[in-house]
Design a protein around this motif. Structure first.
Motif, mmCIF file in Angstrom:
data_model
loop_
_atom_site.group_PDB
_atom_site.id
_atom_site.type_symbol
_atom_site.label_atom_id
_atom_site.label_comp_id
_atom_site.label_asym_id
_atom_site.label_seq_id
_atom_site.Cartn_x
_atom_site.Cartn_y
_atom_site.Cartn_z
ATOM 1 N N GLY A 1 -95.358 -96.137 7.942
ATOM 2 C CA GLY A 1 -93.927 -96.476 8.028
ATOM 3 C C GLY A 1 -93.412 -96.578 9.450
ATOM 4 N N ILE A 2 -94.345 -96.671 10.451
ATOM 5 C CA ILE A 2 -93.912 -96.832 11.855
ATOM 6 C C ILE A 2 -93.952 -98.336 12.146
ATOM 7 C CG2 ILE A 2 -94.364 -96.177 14.256
ATOM 8 C CD1 ILE A 2 -95.995 -93.791 13.058
ATOM 9 N N ILE A 3 -92.806 -98.962 11.934
ATOM 10 C CA ILE A 3 -92.777 -100.434 11.990
ATOM 11 C C ILE A 3 -91.588 -100.929 12.802
ATOM 12 C CG2 ILE A 3 -94.045 -101.033 9.887
ATOM 13 C CD1 ILE A 3 -91.576 -100.647 8.286
ATOM 14 N N ASP A 4 -91.695 -102.144 13.301
ATOM 15 C CA ASP A 4 -90.590 -102.806 14.021
ATOM 16 C C ASP A 4 -90.349 -104.158 13.373
ATOM 17 O OD1 ASP A 4 -90.163 -100.901 15.985
ATOM 18 O OD2 ASP A 4 -91.725 -101.707 17.293
ATOM 19 N N PRO A 5 -89.092 -104.592 13.272
ATOM 20 C CA PRO A 5 -88.849 -105.962 12.810
ATOM 21 C C PRO A 5 -89.410 -106.949 13.837
ATOM 22 C CG PRO A 5 -86.843 -104.636 12.705
ATOM 23 C CD PRO A 5 -87.845 -103.844 13.476
ATOM 24 N N THR A 6 -90.130 -107.963 13.365
ATOM 25 C CA THR A 6 -90.739 -108.962 14.259
ATOM 26 C C THR A 6 -89.686 -109.589 15.168
ATOM 27 O OG1 THR A 6 -92.213 -109.442 12.422
ATOM 28 C CG2 THR A 6 -92.277 -110.975 14.257
ATOM 29 N N LYS A 7 -88.520 -109.879 14.595
ATOM 30 C CA LYS A 7 -87.463 -110.552 15.366
ATOM 31 C C LYS A 7 -87.019 -109.699 16.554
ATOM 32 C CE LYS A 7 -83.061 -112.934 14.685
ATOM 33 N NZ LYS A 7 -81.967 -113.207 13.753
ATOM 34 N N VAL A 8 -86.979 -108.365 16.355
ATOM 35 C CA VAL A 8 -86.532 -107.461 17.423
ATOM 36 C C VAL A 8 -87.545 -107.479 18.572
ATOM 37 C CG1 VAL A 8 -86.072 -105.031 17.992
ATOM 38 C CG2 VAL A 8 -85.228 -105.984 15.848
ATOM 39 N N VAL A 9 -88.842 -107.377 18.238
ATOM 40 C CA VAL A 9 -89.890 -107.369 19.272
ATOM 41 C C VAL A 9 -89.908 -108.710 20.005
ATOM 42 C CG1 VAL A 9 -92.366 -107.074 19.694
ATOM 43 C CG2 VAL A 9 -91.265 -105.778 17.879
ATOM 44 N N ARG A 10 -89.800 -109.788 19.233
ATOM 45 C CA ARG A 10 -89.864 -111.136 19.823
ATOM 46 C C ARG A 10 -88.681 -111.389 20.761
ATOM 47 N NH1 ARG A 10 -87.472 -115.591 18.631
ATOM 48 N NH2 ARG A 10 -86.626 -114.915 16.634
ATOM 49 N N THR A 11 -87.464 -111.082 20.296
ATOM 50 C CA THR A 11 -86.287 -111.369 21.141
ATOM 51 C C THR A 11 -86.257 -110.456 22.360
ATOM 52 O OG1 THR A 11 -84.982 -110.002 19.638
ATOM 53 C CG2 THR A 11 -84.756 -112.352 19.378
ATOM 54 N N ALA A 12 -86.746 -109.212 22.231
ATOM 55 C CA ALA A 12 -86.777 -108.301 23.390
ATOM 56 C C ALA A 12 -87.661 -108.895 24.485
ATOM 57 C CB ALA A 12 -87.307 -106.936 22.966
ATOM 58 N N LEU A 13 -88.810 -109.404 24.077
ATOM 59 C CA LEU A 13 -89.768 -109.990 25.037
ATOM 60 C C LEU A 13 -89.203 -111.273 25.656
ATOM 61 C CD1 LEU A 13 -92.649 -109.617 26.155
ATOM 62 C CD2 LEU A 13 -93.448 -111.082 24.312
ATOM 63 N N THR A 14 -88.653 -112.146 24.798
ATOM 64 C CA THR A 14 -88.117 -113.431 25.277
ATOM 65 C C THR A 14 -86.946 -113.210 26.235
ATOM 66 O OG1 THR A 14 -88.617 -114.234 23.060
ATOM 67 C CG2 THR A 14 -87.398 -115.721 24.447
ATOM 68 N N ASP A 15 -86.032 -112.297 25.848
ATOM 69 C CA ASP A 15 -84.849 -112.057 26.692
ATOM 70 C C ASP A 15 -85.239 -111.429 28.025
ATOM 71 O OD1 ASP A 15 -83.492 -113.052 24.593
ATOM 72 O OD2 ASP A 15 -82.482 -111.205 23.992
ATOM 73 N N ALA A 16 -86.204 -110.490 27.980
ATOM 74 C CA ALA A 16 -86.639 -109.841 29.224
ATOM 75 C C ALA A 16 -87.271 -110.877 30.154
ATOM 76 C CB ALA A 16 -87.640 -108.734 28.903
ATOM 77 N N ALA A 17 -88.094 -111.759 29.578
ATOM 78 C CA ALA A 17 -88.738 -112.806 30.392
ATOM 79 C C ALA A 17 -87.691 -113.745 30.962
ATOM 80 C CB ALA A 17 -89.735 -113.574 29.531
ATOM 81 N N GLY A 18 -86.685 -114.070 30.159
ATOM 82 C CA GLY A 18 -85.611 -114.974 30.607
ATOM 83 C C GLY A 18 -84.855 -114.399 31.787
ATOM 84 N N VAL A 19 -84.494 -113.117 31.689
ATOM 85 C CA VAL A 19 -83.729 -112.479 32.773
ATOM 86 C C VAL A 19 -84.597 -112.357 34.020
ATOM 87 C CG1 VAL A 19 -82.600 -110.335 33.482
ATOM 88 C CG2 VAL A 19 -82.201 -111.233 31.201
ATOM 89 N N ALA A 20 -85.866 -111.956 33.817
ATOM 90 C CA ALA A 20 -86.765 -111.781 34.977
ATOM 91 C C ALA A 20 -86.968 -113.097 35.715
ATOM 92 C CB ALA A 20 -88.101 -111.221 34.509
ATOM 93 N N GLY B 1 -89.807 -110.636 8.911
ATOM 94 C CA GLY B 1 -90.922 -109.740 8.603
ATOM 95 C C GLY B 1 -91.046 -108.587 9.584
ATOM 96 N N ILE B 2 -92.140 -107.808 9.431
ATOM 97 C CA ILE B 2 -92.329 -106.612 10.262
ATOM 98 C C ILE B 2 -93.711 -106.637 10.921
ATOM 99 C CG2 ILE B 2 -90.760 -105.036 9.054
ATOM 100 C CD1 ILE B 2 -93.179 -104.121 7.367
ATOM 101 N N VAL B 3 -93.821 -105.892 12.032
ATOM 102 C CA VAL B 3 -95.109 -105.728 12.722
ATOM 103 C C VAL B 3 -95.320 -104.225 12.952
ATOM 104 C CG1 VAL B 3 -95.155 -107.968 13.900
ATOM 105 C CG2 VAL B 3 -93.939 -106.069 14.956
ATOM 106 N N PRO B 4 -96.565 -103.786 13.265
ATOM 107 C CA PRO B 4 -96.774 -102.359 13.542
ATOM 108 C C PRO B 4 -95.905 -101.917 14.713
ATOM 109 C CG PRO B 4 -98.872 -103.534 13.429
ATOM 110 C CD PRO B 4 -97.806 -104.562 13.361
ATOM 111 N N GLY B 5 -95.308 -100.735 14.614
ATOM 112 C CA GLY B 5 -94.395 -100.251 15.659
ATOM 113 C C GLY B 5 -95.130 -99.489 16.752
ATOM 114 N N GLY B 6 -94.357 -98.726 17.539
ATOM 115 C CA GLY B 6 -94.941 -97.906 18.595
ATOM 116 C C GLY B 6 -95.600 -98.705 19.701
ATOM 117 N N GLY B 7 -95.186 -99.956 19.895
ATOM 118 C CA GLY B 7 -95.752 -100.791 20.955
ATOM 119 C C GLY B 7 -97.116 -101.373 20.612
ATOM 120 N N VAL B 8 -97.626 -101.108 19.390
ATOM 121 C CA VAL B 8 -98.969 -101.568 18.990
ATOM 122 C C VAL B 8 -99.017 -103.096 18.901
ATOM 123 C CG1 VAL B 8 -100.691 -101.523 17.125
ATOM 124 C CG2 VAL B 8 -99.509 -99.423 17.799
ATOM 125 N N ALA B 9 -97.977 -103.709 18.313
ATOM 126 C CA ALA B 9 -97.975 -105.169 18.133
ATOM 127 C C ALA B 9 -98.107 -105.878 19.475
ATOM 128 C CB ALA B 9 -96.703 -105.601 17.423
#
Length: 456
Positions: free
Chosen positions: A370-389, A287-295
């Motif tokens: 139409g300013i949207i992000d795929p949920t999977k992209v936002v979720r994995t970006a956050l999870t991966d960043a937290a993992g590396v940090a 699915g999708i979430v609002p883009g532009g960092g809003v989600a």
């Protein structure tokens, strides 16, 4: 984890071709033609279908939909060709014989040839290989008496080849001879063991079988089995191959041919299409979430309700809170605006989809715009960043490459020492001409002794 869970509640499933086009357009750097092309392709082949991207030969982007079973193996011998235009083998309403083993003896295929001849239908033989006596006899019969036959090597290697052949057998309603554990010999073939196809086209590079006579129930069962295998597999390569097999059985393959004026342009455009394709698949999946960092901003409130056990955990929560604001902050900053004000304005909105459109500096409903992000992209970006940090904080040392300082230019050699001027001749004796100065050894300019001149 709390943020990721909350993201799922904000997520909205992608259902319409318009939404798919929106996701693809944003991922392709705002190129609407790419967005529409991917949306159209997905509409044609369905969500299970495979989309592949290739270099086109024209200036425009094109799309080919391949329905039926197509694989990248052509005829074994050019003598099987029956259509001179395009040098291909074309047969209607043909029988297909599948063999997992190599066929070298003509005796093993004679019963199959006789059955096909009695039924007055062409015979296509797909085997690991066909050579020696078997191949030469087939070619001679094809040339001398016009026997309707063609031989093709099976596609792929190892297990992939076995599985692909079984897929083809299911799609055409036939069976595969020479399988491990099977005692049915090629010589004992019956008419119902053949696969049946409405049309077959074989070129020197590939084979296309259309209108297979396999039962829909069997095909669906096979597709379900492959889907289960994909979920169980951990290898990306295997998953990709299984996805292709599933698409061949289920809905076909769409080939996007990307055009352009130069190789560089095609390469750049192809990268954007691949990005858009991956984002679209992710959007269809989760699915999708609002883009532009809003989600991410909408997830900050969840952090307030988290119970922390000590000061360290509180610090961790604060770091995540700070990170969640950064995408929206950076977008506003890049637009040359006061980022803090914009972020607060977005956070104060009661509508979760309301956000800041940096393109025209207005507050809009992000999903509607139409300013949207795929949920999977936002979720994995956050999870991966937290993992590396977290890995960096627990590591005792981080290995990095220290950039070497640019080496200083080599110092120039000292200038040569100027030659000594020749001594002018002595007056009384009619002045011998002075000796020319010897070239110096570098450095100090030569001392001119002309001053010692006219002593004569």
């Amino acid at each position: 984890e709390a943020v990721c869970e909350h993201l799922k509640t904000l997520s909205k499933p992608v259902t319409t071709p318009e939404e798919i086009a929106q996701v693809a357009t944003i991922s392709a750097n705002g190129d609407e033609s790419i967005g529409n092309l991917i949306s159209e392709a997905m509409k044609k082949v369905g969500r299970e279908g495979v989309l592949t991207v290739k270099d086109g030969k024209t200036l425009q982007d094109e799309m080919d939909i391949i329905e039926g079973m197509k694989f990248d193996r052509g005829y074994i011998s050019p003598f099987f060709v029956n259509t001179t235009k395009g040098a291909k083998v074309e047969y209607q309403d043909a029988l297909v014989l599948f063999s997992e083993k190599k066929i070298s003896s003509i005796q093993s295929v004679i019963p199959a040839l006789e059955l096909a001849n009695q039924a007055k239908r062409p015979l296509i033989i797909i085997a690991e290989d066909i050579d020696g006596e078997a191949l030469s006899t087939l070619v001679i019969n094809r040339l001398k008496i016009g026997l309707q036959v063609a031989a093709v090597k099976a596609p792929g290697f190892g297990d992939n080849r076995k599985n692909t052949m079984r897929d083809m057998a299911v799609a055409t309603g036939g069976m595969v001879f020479g399988e491990e554990g099977s005692d049915i010999k090629l010589e004992d073939v019956q008419i119902h063991d053949f696969g049946k196809v409405g049309e077959v086209i074989i070129t020197k590079d590939d084979t296309l079988m259309l209108k297979g006579a396999g039962s829909d129930a069997e095909v669906s069962k096979r597709v379900e089995m492959i889907r289960d295998q994909i979920e169980a597999s951990s290898s990306e390569y295997e998953k990709e191959k299984m996805q292709e097999r599933m698409a061949r059985l289920a809905s076909g393959v769409a080939v996007l041919k990307i055009g352009g004026a130069s190789e560089v342009e095609v390469g750049e455009k192809k990268d954007r299409v691949n990005d858009a394709l991956n984002a679209t698949r992710a959007a269809v999946e989760e699915g999708i979430v609002p883009g532009g960092g809003v989600a991410l901003l909408r997830c900050i409130s969840i952090l307030d309700s988290l119970a922390v056990k000590n000061e360290d955990q509180k610090k961790g929560v604060d770091i995540v809170r700070y990170a969640l604001k950064q995408p929206c902050f950076t977008i506003a900053e890049n637009a040359g605006l006061d980022a803090s004000v914009i972020v607060n304005k977005v956070m104060e909105c009661t509508d979760v989809n309301q956000g800041f459109n940096a393109a025209n500096e207005t507050m809009v409903d992000m999903i509607a715009a139409g300013i949207i992000d795929p949920t999977k992209v936002v979720r994995t970006a956050l999870t991966d960043a937290a993992g590396v940090a977290s890995l960096l904080t627990t590591a005792e040392a981080v290995i990095t490459e220290i950039p070497e300082p640019p080496s200083a230019a080599p110092a120039g050699g000292m200038g040569g020492m100027g030659g000594m001027g020749g001594m002018p001749g002595m007056g009384g004796m009619g002045g011998m001409p002075g000796m020319g100065g010897m070239p110096g050894m570098g450095g100090m300019p030569g001392m001119d002794m002309a001053g010692l001149g006219d002593m004569g």
